[in-house]
Design a protein around this motif. Structure first.
Motif, PDB file in Angstrom:
ATOM      1  N   TYR A 112     -11.764  -6.510 -14.527  1.00 42.23           N
ATOM      2  CA  TYR A 112     -13.083  -6.448 -14.619  1.00 42.23           C
ATOM      3  C   TYR A 112     -14.070  -6.663 -15.483  1.00 42.23           C
ATOM      4  O   TYR A 112     -14.891  -7.510 -16.108  1.00 42.23           O
ATOM      5  CB  TYR A 112     -13.408  -6.059 -13.085  1.00 42.23           C
ATOM      6  CG  TYR A 112     -14.858  -5.985 -12.940  1.00 42.23           C
ATOM      7  CD1 TYR A 112     -15.310  -6.003 -11.890  1.00 42.23           C
ATOM      8  CD2 TYR A 112     -15.822  -5.001 -13.599  1.00 42.23           C
ATOM      9  CE1 TYR A 112     -16.709  -6.326 -11.580  1.00 42.23           C
ATOM     10  CE2 TYR A 112     -17.022  -4.544 -12.975  1.00 42.23           C
ATOM     11  CZ  TYR A 112     -17.650  -5.646 -12.826  1.00 42.23           C
ATOM     12  OH  TYR A 112     -19.411  -5.791 -11.332  1.00 42.23           O
TER      13      TYR A 112
ATOM     14  N   PHE B 114      -6.974  -3.664 -12.078  1.00 44.02           N
ATOM     15  CA  PHE B 114      -8.236  -4.196 -11.890  1.00 44.02           C
ATOM     16  C   PHE B 114      -9.578  -4.259 -12.763  1.00 44.02           C
ATOM     17  O   PHE B 114      -9.824  -5.286 -12.942  1.00 44.02           O
ATOM     18  CB  PHE B 114      -8.367  -4.389 -10.392  1.00 44.02           C
ATOM     19  CG  PHE B 114      -9.421  -4.876  -9.699  1.00 44.02           C
ATOM     20  CD1 PHE B 114      -9.589  -5.945  -9.026  1.00 44.02           C
ATOM     21  CD2 PHE B 114     -10.905  -4.411  -9.917  1.00 44.02           C
ATOM     22  CE1 PHE B 114     -10.699  -6.861  -8.602  1.00 44.02           C
ATOM     23  CE2 PHE B 114     -11.583  -4.979  -8.821  1.00 44.02           C
ATOM     24  CZ  PHE B 114     -12.226  -6.361  -8.072  1.00 44.02           C
TER      25      PHE B 114
ATOM     26  N   ILE C 237      -4.533  -7.525  -7.592  1.00 45.49           N
ATOM     27  CA  ILE C 237      -4.227  -9.113  -7.806  1.00 45.49           C
ATOM     28  C   ILE C 237      -3.802  -9.434  -8.597  1.00 45.49           C
ATOM     29  O   ILE C 237      -3.746 -10.955  -9.534  1.00 45.49           O
ATOM     30  CB  ILE C 237      -6.096  -9.181  -9.066  1.00 45.49           C
ATOM     31  CG1 ILE C 237      -5.519  -8.297 -10.739  1.00 45.49           C
ATOM     32  CG2 ILE C 237      -7.459  -8.313  -8.277  1.00 45.49           C
ATOM     33  CD1 ILE C 237      -6.592  -7.821 -12.017  1.00 45.49           C
TER      34      ILE C 237
END
Length: 247
Positions: free
Chosen positions: A24, A20, A205
């Motif tokens: 990001y 993640f 995710i």
């Protein structure tokens, strides 16, 4: 029946990265590439816009916010992993990269060279905010206070923040290809550790192709940053040259 025990040497498990967090950071890298590609198109007259238009100002602010929260966030995770040597290896890489950017831009554009761009700021901010990594809530509160003070008062507005250096040490260009002022951006870095404290890096995710690409870009953000503009600028310049040959 006799048995013998064989003791194997302990091999520490590889440090697991956060998919993640990498994705990001990869979003910031992808947006940065888009931003610089549009800047290159503008530079060679393929697009017409002002970088001072609100859209481009907010676009840049979004990119910086993603990058700088990731700086504080990853710093918190590094401290939690109890691997202090990781900090100094990263600091050394940033120092070398920032110096290379300054030297390259000084040689290529001596009147607009980058003396305090994003890499310079990240290095300084990492050093200044490191003592607060053990107190992520306090760090975030201080960061929020800095942002509030900057946006709602004039106490932290320093439009000529580098005048002292220019007047007492050496001349700096009046225009530069990139500059990141300490305020309000140090406040954004200080908010980053809270994201680690809240466990955002554990979010799932999925692992589709888009996520994997973004995670790859986030994992190798520094080399991509150093190389992408050379590739983009050269490609747009070459395309412009080809068009002029034929038209």
């Amino acid at each position: 029946m006799l048995t013998s025990a064989v003791t194997l040497p302990y091999v520490p498990a590889a440090k697991k990265r956060s998919l993640f967090l990498d994705a990001y950071r990869g979003c910031a890298v992808a947006l940065m590439i888009v931003f610089h590609f549009c800047w290159d198109l503008r530079n060679f007259d393929f697009l017409q816009f002002s970088i001072h238009d609100p859209f481009w100002v907010y676009f840049r602010s979004l990119i910086l916010t993603l990058f700088l929260t990731a700086v504080g966030w990853s710093g918190y995770l590094t401290r939690q992993s109890q691997q202090p040597n990781t900090f100094w290896r990263r600091d050394l890489k940033l120092f070398i990269a920032a110096a290379a950017i300054s030297l390259a831009t000084y040689l290529a554009a001596p009147t607009q060279w980058i003396y305090f761009g994003i890499l310079h700021f990240i290095l300084l901010a990492s050093l200044l905010t490191r003592p607060l990594l053990r107190w992520p809530i306090l760090s975030a509160l201080l960061g929020a206070l800095i942002l509030y003070t900057y946006h709602f008062t004039d106490w932290l507005l320093f439009p000529n923040a580098f005048d002292f250096i220019q007047q007492h040490f050496f001349a700096l260009p009046t225009r530069t290809l990139d500059i990141v002022f300490p305020f309000p951006w140090i406040g954004v870095v200080l908010i980053g550790p809270l994201l680690g404290y809240l466990g955002w890096h554990t979010f799932s995710i999925g692992e589709n192709i888009a996520v994997k690409i973004l995670a790859f870009m986030g994992q190798y953000a520094l080399p991509i940053y150093l190389l992408h503009q050379v590739i983009l600028f050269s490609a747009v310049a070459s395309f412009k040259m080809v068009l002029e040959w034929f038209y």
